[in-house]
Scaffold this motif. Sequence first.
Motif, short mmCIF file in Angstrom:
data_model
loop_
_atom_site.label_atom_id
_atom_site.label_comp_id
_atom_site.label_asym_id
_atom_site.label_seq_id
_atom_site.Cartn_x
_atom_site.Cartn_y
_atom_site.Cartn_z
N VAL A 190 -2.54 4.01 -1.22
CA VAL A 190 -3.42 2.86 -0.96
C VAL A 190 -4.21 2.51 -2.21
O VAL A 190 -4.37 1.33 -2.56
N ASP A 191 -4.71 3.52 -2.92
CA ASP A 191 -5.48 3.27 -4.14
C ASP A 191 -4.65 2.51 -5.17
O ASP A 191 -5.15 1.58 -5.83
N ARG A 192 -3.38 2.90 -5.33
CA ARG A 192 -2.52 2.20 -6.29
C ARG A 192 -2.30 0.75 -5.85
O ARG A 192 -2.28 -0.18 -6.68
N LEU A 193 -2.13 0.55 -4.54
CA LEU A 193 -1.92 -0.80 -4.01
C LEU A 193 -3.15 -1.67 -4.24
O LEU A 193 -3.03 -2.85 -4.61
N VAL A 194 -4.32 -1.10 -4.06
CA VAL A 194 -5.57 -1.85 -4.27
C VAL A 194 -5.72 -2.24 -5.73
O VAL A 194 -6.09 -3.38 -6.06
N LEU A 195 -5.43 -1.33 -6.63
CA LEU A 195 -5.55 -1.62 -8.06
C LEU A 195 -4.54 -2.68 -8.50
O LEU A 195 -4.85 -3.54 -9.32
N VAL A 251 -10.11 8.32 4.79
CA VAL A 251 -11.26 7.63 4.19
C VAL A 251 -11.94 8.53 3.17
O VAL A 251 -12.36 8.08 2.09
N ASP A 252 -12.07 9.82 3.48
CA ASP A 252 -12.68 10.76 2.54
C ASP A 252 -11.91 10.83 1.23
O ASP A 252 -12.49 11.07 0.16
N ALA A 253 -10.59 10.62 1.30
CA ALA A 253 -9.75 10.75 0.11
C ALA A 253 -9.60 9.46 -0.68
O ALA A 253 -9.09 9.48 -1.80
N LEU A 254 -10.04 8.32 -0.12
CA LEU A 254 -9.90 7.06 -0.83
C LEU A 254 -10.83 6.98 -2.04
O LEU A 254 -11.91 7.56 -2.04
N SER A 255 -10.41 6.24 -3.04
CA SER A 255 -11.23 6.05 -4.23
C SER A 255 -12.42 5.13 -3.91
O SER A 255 -12.43 4.42 -2.90
N LYS A 256 -13.38 5.10 -4.81
CA LYS A 256 -14.54 4.22 -4.66
C LYS A 256 -14.10 2.76 -4.65
O LYS A 256 -14.64 1.95 -3.89
N GLU A 257 -13.10 2.42 -5.46
CA GLU A 257 -12.60 1.05 -5.51
C GLU A 257 -12.02 0.62 -4.18
O GLU A 257 -12.26 -0.49 -3.70
N SER A 258 -11.24 1.49 -3.55
CA SER A 258 -10.64 1.15 -2.26
C SER A 258 -11.68 1.05 -1.17
O SER A 258 -11.61 0.19 -0.29
N ARG A 259 -12.68 1.92 -1.21
CA ARG A 259 -13.72 1.89 -0.18
C ARG A 259 -14.53 0.59 -0.23
O ARG A 259 -15.12 0.19 0.78
#
Length: 397
Positions: free
Chosen positions: A189-194, A214-222
């Motif tokens: 998901v983080d790669r997709l968001v970036l 949710v705990d594992a998501l990056s700050k950008e994704s959150r």
Amino acid sequence: MAAAESALARELEQLGGWTTVYTDLSVDTGDPSRTEALRRRAVVDGVRQAGAPEADVAAVEALLAEPTHLPSPTTLFALVREGQVVVQQVVEEAAVRPDVHTYGPVPDLVPLLAHLAHAATYVLVEAERGTASVTLRRLGDAAPEQSETIEGRQEDLTKVRAGGWSEIDYQHRTEEIWKQDETEVAAFVDRLVLDRRPDLVIVSGDVRARELLVDALSKESRAFLTQIDENAGAPGASQQTLAAGVARALAALAESRRASALERLRQFDGEADGRAAVGLGATVSALQQAQVETLLVDSRVLEGRTVLALGEAPWVATGSDALSEGVEKVTVGAAQALLRAALLTDAEVVFADVPVTSDEVLEIGTNPETDPAADPLPPHADGVAAVLRWSSEPSHP
């Protein structure tokens, strides 16, 4: 400006000969073929009665015969000129305005732009224990832009333990497997968001799986994150239930955009920095200078008012404006001319009179009776105002 508005703007410079169609295509009866036939006939008759040429009427009739490949509710917006379909937009939502079948010098853009308030690209994550489905989708598109199923480690996840220390050890090991699985999903998901910069990341599914993800998501994704309780994988649940949750999340996003625009207008209105234009004359003047960043319209208040639509920049004028000789101009409804000018000058459009929220969304915190951010335009705006890209006040040393 979103891609849909940008593509539309390129077509709007021409004055004259625009056929506009806006109609609900949803079929929820036991006799869908008859319902579709009656609807097509009503739309075709309406366009013909509006004065559209037969070439446009034939193009509309052919367009209505095409399948949308989308489930109900769906709504069609189309612009036709000289027998050619110039714009065709099928929106995966019920109609938010009455049907429109018009022919005139400028198109009626109000219903399309009201729908585009919901326009969003979103990532939907359906998180379960041991697996997750991740979909990147543009609202209204028949197919997702990307869809992946991520399978985690499955060993021993469904085995029953007898208890004691072995049971505790099993639970710890199972929890670690779930954490590793959701960490893998989060990285995807983080790669997709970036890469794609969606408007929203919607996380649904099993409660514990969601927590770990949710705990594992990056700050950008959150920063794009919203969670919904709907779990299509739960007993008795369905994709329709999940779709309703997604719709509420997207409506809440759209309402947030509207409230933010209104709040910015309130912030600038009356301030000395001149970052707001309030009222028809001031807003037209700002549009003429391509100064409008966000146009805010209350189409109910503007009903019956007219301005001049122009065949070249600055695209719109009041009757009192001095225009160069030979400029093509036509008197049209104020809302139609203002929206056209906004698109032609790359301005965002926000409808103050179209709550882009449902009753369910109101329950999560936006109530027009108690929340000032949900109020319409101030009375002195007279139906239209704008937040400006730069100050209209002269600078002083």
